[in-house]
Design a protein around this motif. Structure first.
Motif, mmCIF file in Angstrom:
data_model
loop_
_atom_site.group_PDB
_atom_site.id
_atom_site.type_symbol
_atom_site.label_atom_id
_atom_site.label_comp_id
_atom_site.label_asym_id
_atom_site.label_seq_id
_atom_site.Cartn_x
_atom_site.Cartn_y
_atom_site.Cartn_z
ATOM 1 N N SER A 9 0.703 -1.390 0.180
ATOM 2 C CA SER A 9 -0.184 -0.157 0.027
ATOM 3 C C SER A 9 0.803 1.385 0.135
ATOM 4 N N VAL A 10 2.005 1.358 0.464
ATOM 5 C CA VAL A 10 2.843 2.446 0.779
ATOM 6 C C VAL A 10 3.908 2.576 -0.140
ATOM 7 N N SER A 11 4.187 3.707 -0.820
ATOM 8 C CA SER A 11 5.033 4.001 -1.694
ATOM 9 C C SER A 11 6.001 5.168 -1.450
ATOM 10 N N LYS A 12 7.249 5.200 -2.063
ATOM 11 C CA LYS A 12 8.103 6.364 -1.752
ATOM 12 C C LYS A 12 7.590 7.598 -2.246
ATOM 13 N N GLY A 13 7.326 8.577 -1.271
ATOM 14 C CA GLY A 13 6.663 9.952 -1.583
ATOM 15 C C GLY A 13 5.296 10.170 -1.014
ATOM 16 N N ASP A 14 4.916 8.917 -0.638
ATOM 17 C CA ASP A 14 3.658 8.891 0.149
ATOM 18 C C ASP A 14 3.586 9.709 1.554
ATOM 19 N N PRO A 15 2.629 10.619 1.695
ATOM 20 C CA PRO A 15 2.456 11.129 3.011
ATOM 21 C C PRO A 15 1.765 10.185 3.793
ATOM 22 N N VAL A 16 2.207 9.897 4.888
ATOM 23 C CA VAL A 16 1.581 8.743 5.969
ATOM 24 C C VAL A 16 1.821 9.343 7.570
ATOM 25 N N ILE A 17 1.057 8.554 8.376
ATOM 26 C CA ILE A 17 0.976 8.758 9.779
ATOM 27 C C ILE A 17 1.244 7.315 10.392
ATOM 28 N N VAL A 18 2.470 7.351 11.186
ATOM 29 C CA VAL A 18 2.892 6.200 11.485
ATOM 30 C C VAL A 18 2.820 6.282 13.162
ATOM 31 N N GLN A 19 2.126 5.229 14.030
ATOM 32 C CA GLN A 19 2.158 5.343 15.281
ATOM 33 C C GLN A 19 2.842 3.834 15.703
ATOM 34 N N GLY A 20 3.775 4.223 16.838
ATOM 35 C CA GLY A 20 4.356 2.958 17.264
ATOM 36 C C GLY A 20 5.206 3.140 18.480
ATOM 37 N N THR A 21 6.199 2.372 18.562
ATOM 38 C CA THR A 21 7.195 2.470 20.005
ATOM 39 C C THR A 21 8.475 2.922 19.322
ATOM 40 N N LEU A 22 8.847 4.076 19.911
ATOM 41 C CA LEU A 22 10.245 4.615 19.638
ATOM 42 C C LEU A 22 11.361 3.908 20.175
ATOM 43 N N THR A 23 12.197 3.488 19.532
ATOM 44 C CA THR A 23 13.836 2.806 19.983
ATOM 45 C C THR A 23 14.705 3.351 19.393
ATOM 46 N N THR A 24 15.971 3.004 19.744
ATOM 47 C CA THR A 24 17.267 3.381 19.113
ATOM 48 C C THR A 24 17.922 2.186 18.621
ATOM 49 N N HIS A 25 18.264 2.034 17.400
ATOM 50 C CA HIS A 25 19.001 1.102 17.029
ATOM 51 C C HIS A 25 20.616 1.409 16.684
ATOM 52 N N SER A 26 21.204 0.829 17.357
ATOM 53 C CA SER A 26 22.685 0.829 17.550
ATOM 54 C C SER A 26 23.666 -0.231 16.690
ATOM 55 N N TRP A 27 24.668 0.322 16.250
ATOM 56 C CA TRP A 27 25.540 -0.674 15.517
ATOM 57 C C TRP A 27 26.960 0.087 15.663
ATOM 58 N N GLU A 28 28.135 -0.971 15.344
ATOM 59 C CA GLU A 28 29.345 -0.458 15.301
ATOM 60 C C GLU A 28 29.654 -0.306 13.712
ATOM 61 N N GLY A 29 29.877 1.051 13.578
ATOM 62 C CA GLY A 29 30.428 1.294 12.119
ATOM 63 C C GLY A 29 32.012 1.497 11.830
ATOM 64 N N GLU A 30 32.570 2.094 10.714
ATOM 65 C CA GLU A 30 34.043 2.360 10.615
ATOM 66 C C GLU A 30 34.291 3.547 11.455
#
Length: 168
Positions: free
Chosen positions: A68-89
């Motif tokens: 249903s969703v494509s690039k450029g679509d205006p959307v409303i998202v409801q959910g749980t906020l988290t932080t994704h962490s990783w080891e980079g260069e």
């Protein structure tokens, strides 16, 4: 217990990507939400900063979002906020992520047509007379999709309704 629940209104900035895993299907996309404010000096709306966030949608929501969703679509998202962490260069990196409970198109920016997905648990269908040319009303079920009791309706007097201000 102490989850941070958020609702973010923005635009999809890349095509949603769906992947099937052992733990279920997941669809991911990136969302950009740019705040706007009215500048009293210039008498114009100006953009403030942009909040970038990754969104992950699991299982049934995954399939519905990817279809249903494509690039450029205006959307409303409801959910749980988290932080994704990783080891980079360049050391430890992190980015905000929303584990979505609900995703929908922003109908303030356009129109939409809703098509109910068929779940494993079928709801008993009650025939509803269709209005002329109304193909969608075949799926509506009284008591599930709408209420017919007079107390379910709110009286509105058009003289009491204020004009909504125009947005730039």
């Amino acid at each position: 217990m102490n989850d941070t629940h958020v609702t973010v209104v923005g635009n999809v900035v890349d095509s949603p990507r769906r992947v099937s895993l052992e733990s279920g299907a997941v669809t991911n996309f990136r969302l950009a939400a740019t705040a706007r404010r009215f500048d009293g000096q210039t008498q114009e709306f100006v953009d403030a900063g942009t909040f970038w966030v990754d969104v992950e949608c699991w299982n049934d929501l995954s399939g519905n979002v990817s279809g249903s969703v494509s690039k450029g679509d205006p959307v409303i998202v409801q959910g749980t906020l988290t932080t994704h962490s990783w080891e980079g260069e360049n050391g430890r990196r992190s980015t905000p992520r929303i584990r979505a409970a609900a995703v929908g198109h922003n109908l303030a920016r356009g129109t939409g047509v809703f098509k109910r997905s068929r779940s494993a648990r079928q709801v008993e269908s009650v025939p509803v007379p269709a209005a002329a040319g109304d193909a969608l009303s075949d799926d509506l079920v009284a008591g599930r999709d709408y209420e017919t009791a007079p107390e379910a309706l709110h009286h509105a007097d058009t003289a009491d309704l204020a004009m909504e201000p125009a947005h730039a």
